[in-house]
Design an enzyme around this catalytic site. Structure first.
Site, PDB file in Angstrom:
ATOM      1  N   THR A   1       5.384   2.537   3.366  1.00 51.39           N
ATOM      2  CA  THR A   1       6.836   2.782   3.390  1.00 51.39           C
ATOM      3  C   THR A   1       7.505   2.157   2.165  1.00 51.39           C
ATOM      4  O   THR A   1       8.723   2.191   2.053  1.00 51.39           O
ATOM      5  CB  THR A   1       7.489   2.218   4.683  1.00 51.39           C
TER       6      THR A   1
ATOM      7  N   TYR B   1       6.805  -2.359  17.343  1.00 54.30           N
ATOM      8  CA  TYR B   1       7.348  -3.270  16.322  1.00 54.30           C
ATOM      9  C   TYR B   1       7.656  -4.629  16.948  1.00 54.30           C
ATOM     10  O   TYR B   1       7.240  -5.667  16.434  1.00 54.30           O
ATOM     11  CB  TYR B   1       8.617  -2.646  15.739  1.00 54.30           C
TER      12      TYR B   1
ATOM     13  N   ASN C   1       0.838  -1.208   0.000  1.00 55.82           N
ATOM     14  CA  ASN C   1       0.000   0.000   0.000  1.00 55.82           C
ATOM     15  C   ASN C   1       0.875   1.262   0.000  1.00 55.82           C
ATOM     16  O   ASN C   1       0.381   2.358   0.183  1.00 55.82           O
ATOM     17  CB  ASN C   1      -0.962   0.026   1.202  1.00 55.82           C
TER      18      ASN C   1
ATOM     19  N   ASP D   1      -3.854  -2.733   1.377  1.00 49.75           N
ATOM     20  CA  ASP D   1      -3.376  -2.640   2.756  1.00 49.75           C
ATOM     21  C   ASP D   1      -3.618  -3.998   3.425  1.00 49.75           C
ATOM     22  O   ASP D   1      -4.772  -4.428   3.558  1.00 49.75           O
ATOM     23  CB  ASP D   1      -4.178  -1.523   3.453  1.00 49.75           C
TER      24      ASP D   1
END
Ligand code: UDP
Length: 318
Positions: free
Chosen positions: A43, A153, A40, A64
């Site tokens: 990044t 993360y 998407n 996404d």
């Protein structure tokens, strides 16, 4: 004379327009696979895959992964690489990072399950957090601050590993977990905040190299072609437990900054900036498992990989 029809196997690569994902797409196409690249562009970058778009075996889908994904055709492998992956990116995009690792992994496991495909998770050395065991074997459970800025993360990937193993145990799926250590090479975003693009860009533009802390923290850097080969071997293997993929050649960040100054023949200075919160003090993969089970180990020496990477950044800067 009987006609032999060769059917290409299809691989879905999420995050296929990202740094590692795009190298993986290129590698798989060269090996004769059809590649469905899902990204998407949060990044990722179209320029990473612009050379692949004319290849009829390459399909790009703007999607996404945190939303369900359906496709009618046969899929043999799902490689889940979509996620913000640099400390700057996941601090900037904390919720998207958590969603890519949790909802994204759930959706892609669902896709692999319905397609009876093998699933491979791009996990990370960040599951070890700020490690208290050195070097890190896969048997180490890690030392992660769940509520720190890196926690978004680390915990997303730890959840991703947990759900991947649950799908393996409950549904008997072939699942793979690659714990990827610091990887570098052509195609990194120059402003993604990571040490390699930051130092190279600074050195090439005669700006000071920004070393965080006193630079005594260590990292072990793997060239992207080695990493992609390791991922491929894992994808084809019967190994279901996590496997570290990285280059055990370990440097302090200060040594590494000096190496980049030397390789770029730059006269930039080194300046010191505050160490980010929870920045791991050491990181080095124990790759015994990859060596033994996959017969894999990195081949590209750090200086050689860096020279190629520097050349690429030089051309990009023009
Ligand atoms: N680092 C640095 N200067 C920079 C960017 C990073 O000194 O401009 C340090 C960072 O604090 C960490 C190491 O380099 O200790 C590796 O950082 P990177 O962002 O490449 O990856 P990480 O291993 O932290 O995910």
């Amino acid at each position: 004379m009987s006609k032999i029809i060769q059917i290409k196997k299809t691989v879905v690569v999420t995050g296929g327009a990202g740094f590692i994902g795009s190298h993986l797409c290129r590698f798989l196409l060269a090996k004769g696979y059809r590649v469905i690249c899902i990204d998407n562009m949060l990044t990722g970058n179209h320029s990473n895959v612009s050379d692949l778009k004319s290849n009829s075996d390459f399909i790009f889908i703007d999607h996404d992964v945190t939303l369900p994904f359906e496709i009618s055709e046969t899929v043999h492998y799902v490689l889940h690489f979509a996620s913000p992956a640099s400390p700057v990116d996941y601090e900037r995009l904390p919720i998207q990072t958590l969603k890519a690792g949790s909802l994204g992994t759930h959706n892609m496991l669902g896709l692999a399950k319905v397609k009876k495909a093998v699933f491979l998770l791009a996990s990370t050395s960040e599951v070890y957090g700020d490690p208290l065991v050195h070097p890190q074997p896969e048997s180490y459970w890690g030392n992660v601050n769940p509520i720190g800025p890196r926690g978004v993360y680390d915990e997303a990937k730890r959840f991703a590993e947990a759900i991947t193993m649950a799908y393996h145990r409950v549904h008997g799926m072939g699942t793979k977990i690659a714990r990827i250590f610091n990887t570098y090479g052509e195609g990194m975003r120059k402003n993604d905040g990571r040490s390699v693009p930051a130092f190279i860009t600074q050195a090439l533009s005669s700006k000071p190299l920004t070393v965080f802390g006193d630079g005594s923290q260590t990292r072990s850097f793997c060239y992207v072609s080695d990493l992609v080969e390791g991922v491929y071997k894992l994808m084809l293997s019967s190994v279901n437990e996590p496997v570290n993929l990285g280059n055990p050649a370990e440097y302090t960040i200060l040594e590494f900054a000096k190496k980049i100054l030397k390789l770029t023949a730059s006269s930039s200075k080194i300046i010191f900036k505050p160490l980010p919160v929870d920045d791991p003090k050491t990181r080095c993969p124990d790759i015994t498992r990859a060596r033994t089970l996959l017969k894999w180990q990195p081949k590209v020496a750090v200086d050689d990989g860096l020279k190629r990477t520097i050349e690429w950044f030089r051309k990009e800067a023009k």
